[in-house]
Motif scaffolding. Structure first.
Motif, PDB file in Angstrom:
ATOM      1  N   ARG A   1      -8.291   2.019  -4.565  1.00 41.03           N
ATOM      2  CA  ARG A   1      -7.155   1.145  -4.875  1.00 41.03           C
ATOM      3  C   ARG A   1      -6.340   1.710  -6.050  1.00 41.03           C
ATOM      4  O   ARG A   1      -5.107   1.686  -6.040  1.00 41.03           O
ATOM      5  CB  ARG A   1      -7.652  -0.283  -5.173  1.00 41.03           C
ATOM      6  CG  ARG A   1      -6.566  -1.271  -5.561  1.00 41.03           C
ATOM      7  CD  ARG A   1      -5.504  -1.459  -4.467  1.00 41.03           C
ATOM      8  NE  ARG A   1      -4.341  -2.217  -4.950  1.00 41.03           N
ATOM      9  CZ  ARG A   1      -3.093  -1.995  -4.566  1.00 41.03           C
ATOM     10  NH1 ARG A   1      -2.799  -1.067  -3.682  1.00 41.03           N
ATOM     11  NH2 ARG A   1      -2.101  -2.714  -5.047  1.00 41.03           N
TER      12      ARG A   1
ATOM     13  N   ASP B   1      -4.323   4.646  -4.845  1.00 37.78           N
ATOM     14  CA  ASP B   1      -3.247   4.187  -3.966  1.00 37.78           C
ATOM     15  C   ASP B   1      -2.080   3.631  -4.800  1.00 37.78           C
ATOM     16  O   ASP B   1      -0.913   3.896  -4.534  1.00 37.78           O
ATOM     17  CB  ASP B   1      -3.789   3.116  -3.010  1.00 37.78           C
ATOM     18  CG  ASP B   1      -2.936   3.012  -1.752  1.00 37.78           C
ATOM     19  OD1 ASP B   1      -2.948   3.972  -0.953  1.00 37.78           O
ATOM     20  OD2 ASP B   1      -2.229   1.998  -1.588  1.00 37.78           O
TER      21      ASP B   1
ATOM     22  N   SER C   1       0.881  -1.180   0.000  1.00 37.43           N
ATOM     23  CA  SER C   1       0.000   0.000   0.000  1.00 37.43           C
ATOM     24  C   SER C   1       0.912   1.222   0.000  1.00 37.43           C
ATOM     25  O   SER C   1       2.094   1.139   0.338  1.00 37.43           O
ATOM     26  CB  SER C   1      -0.856   0.021   1.263  1.00 37.43           C
ATOM     27  OG  SER C   1      -0.013   0.207   2.389  1.00 37.43           O
TER      28      SER C   1
END
Ligand code: CMC
Length: 430
Positions: free
Chosen positions: A219, A222, A83
């Motif tokens: 997502r 990120d 992440s």
């Protein structure tokens, strides 16, 4: 490992032994530090095409192989498994965190997201249509007016506070800049959300109704932050290092980096790509624009193409291209005319002798804008998105630079081509 020194003999016969230094991977470097003292000459390398400006442990690029590694980990692996907040820990600390370390780091970032209310007043001074990059660099620079009690660059605790603060607060500043542009109220951060979700919430929610975070968008953003997180001694990072080398406070150094990033040859390219695709408008126009890009007398360049270091492919572009397919499909927009146009442009350019010979490939910025657009992020915010990702890289480099006991002020020399010494002429005699 000691290597045989490079021997340099001047036309007059003066000989210098220039030490050769070896990194863990990558080409060796010749240490020319003693050259002026021994030979009375400087090296000349505008644009730093063949010059290493520092030693660094953070990021490695092999431009021929299309390899990018953060602290030794290939970016593809980090993109798949990690992440942005974990990658940030890695870049700042040198190692991947344990579960507990990650938890503590994540908690620290989440709980330092608010801005001093007084800082929000800065935004009232900007015109409603100010470019968000202008606001970002101005407000980050003015953080030094708020935190002067923790800006001793020689104090490791102050440096640590700065690193957490810049990472935690930049999304809040970026979102406020956007809200000013569209005339909506600033949204406060929510510490129950992770880094990227919180940013999306501050960007898109309004006080009048609940906002649901789309996991596909979170997502994708990120991942884009991971891909932009660092890129060794690029223009904005070198700017941060150079500004910081004078001992200037780190907020000023980061503000300088943001300004450098804004240029269209660097982070401003993602905005420029979208504008270019809009200008091209239709597949039938591609050949005309490719011809313009090849024309020496035309300043037009294919934005999102070419890179100083990558001469094979940009691994970030490969990941983003793939991601574009996925995100557009998941959002039900796989018929995006903009993406179709970009794919066709890429195909035509990659077959063209000019682009082949000069090894010009799509770079990270070629496809990122298409994803941002699909996720509803306005074009003027594209370079801000780049800045959010890169903020951790800038910070890691500033920390590395300032902690180096051998660090010196960055001060290049020049080849002077102006008039030689002459005497002042009184105004009536000119
Ligand atoms: N379109 C057409 N010709 C190009 C392009 C392009 N995008 N890029 C380079 N060239 C040509 C250039 O004219 C030169 O030709 P010649 O040797 O005949 O004079 C040759 O290729 C080498 O280019 P350069 O400008 O000397 O190379 P550089 O390493 O100094 O510049 C670059 C690299 C990225 C600034 C440049 O390729 C460029 O302007 N690209 C478009 C802007 C862009 O996409 N920037 C984002 C870079 S990646 C993200 C980031 O780092 O921020």
């Amino acid at each position: 490992m000691t290597k045989e020194a490079f021997r340099l003999i001047s036309p007059g016969g003066t000989e210098s032994e220039l030490p050769v230094r070896t990194g863990t991977v990558g080409p060796d470097v010749i240490d020319v530090g003693a050259l002026y003292k021994e030979q009375g000459v400087f090296t000349f390398d505008p644009g730093f095409v063949a010059t290493g400006s520092c030693e660094s442990d953070i990021t490695f690029i092999d431009g021929e192989k299309g390899l990018l590694m953060y602290r030794g980990y290939p970016v593809e692996q980090l993109a798949e498994h990690s992440s942005f907040i974990e990658v940030s820990y890695l870049l700042l600390n040198g190692e991947l965190p344990t579960a507990e370390e990650l938890d503590t780091f994540d908690h620290t970032i989440r709980t330092h997201t608010m801005l001093n209310e007084g800082m929000l007043n800065f935004f009232k001074g900007f015109r409603y249509d100010a470019h968000p990059m202008a606001m970002l660099s101005a407000v980050v620079g003015s953080m030094s007016a708020y935190y002067h009690d923790t800006m001793d660059v020689h104090n490791p605790e102050h440096r640590d506070i700065f690193a957490h603060r810049i990472l935690a607060k930049l999304p809040t500043i970026a979102a406020a800049a956007y809200k000013l542009n569209i005339g909506q109220p600033f949204m406060y951060p929510r510490n129950d959300l992770d880094y990227t979700e919180n940013f999306l919430q501050m960007l898109f929610s309004v006080p009048a109704e609940p906002y649901e975070i789309d996991p596909v968008s979170a997502r994708a953003i990120d991942l884009l932050f991971i891909l932009h997180a660092d890129h060794e001694q690029n223009c904005s990072t070198s700017t941060v290092r150079m500004a910081g080398s004078s001992g200037a406070n780190p907020y000023s150094a980061i503000a300088a980096g943001i300004s450098a990033l804004w240029g269209p040859a660097h982070g401003g390219a993602n905005e420029a790509v979208l504008k270019m695709l809009e200008e091209i408008g239709d597949k039938s126009q591609i050949t005309k624009y490719v011809a313009k890009a090849k024309d020496k007398n035309d300043p037009f360049r294919l934005m999102g193409f070419g890179h100083r270091v990558y001469k094979n492919f940009d691994p970030r572009a490969t990941i983003i291209r793939e991601m574009c397919h996925k995100v557009l499909k998941q959002l039900g927009r796989n018929d995006s005319p903009m993406f179709e146009l970009a794919l066709e442009l890429e195909e035509i350019a990659l077959k063209d002798d000019y682009f082949v010979e000069k090894k010009l490939y799509p770079n990270v910025d070629f496809y990122s804008g298409i994803i941002y657009r699909a996720l509803g992020i306005p074009t003027s915010m594209f370079t801000v998105m780049f800045a959010l990702g890169r903020s951790v890289g800038w910070t890691a480099h500033w920390l590395e630079m300032i902690s180096d006991p051998q660090g010196r002020i960055a001060r290049p020399r020049q080849l002077y081509q102006g008039p030689p010494q002459r005497d002042y002429v009184a105004i009536e005699k000119r």
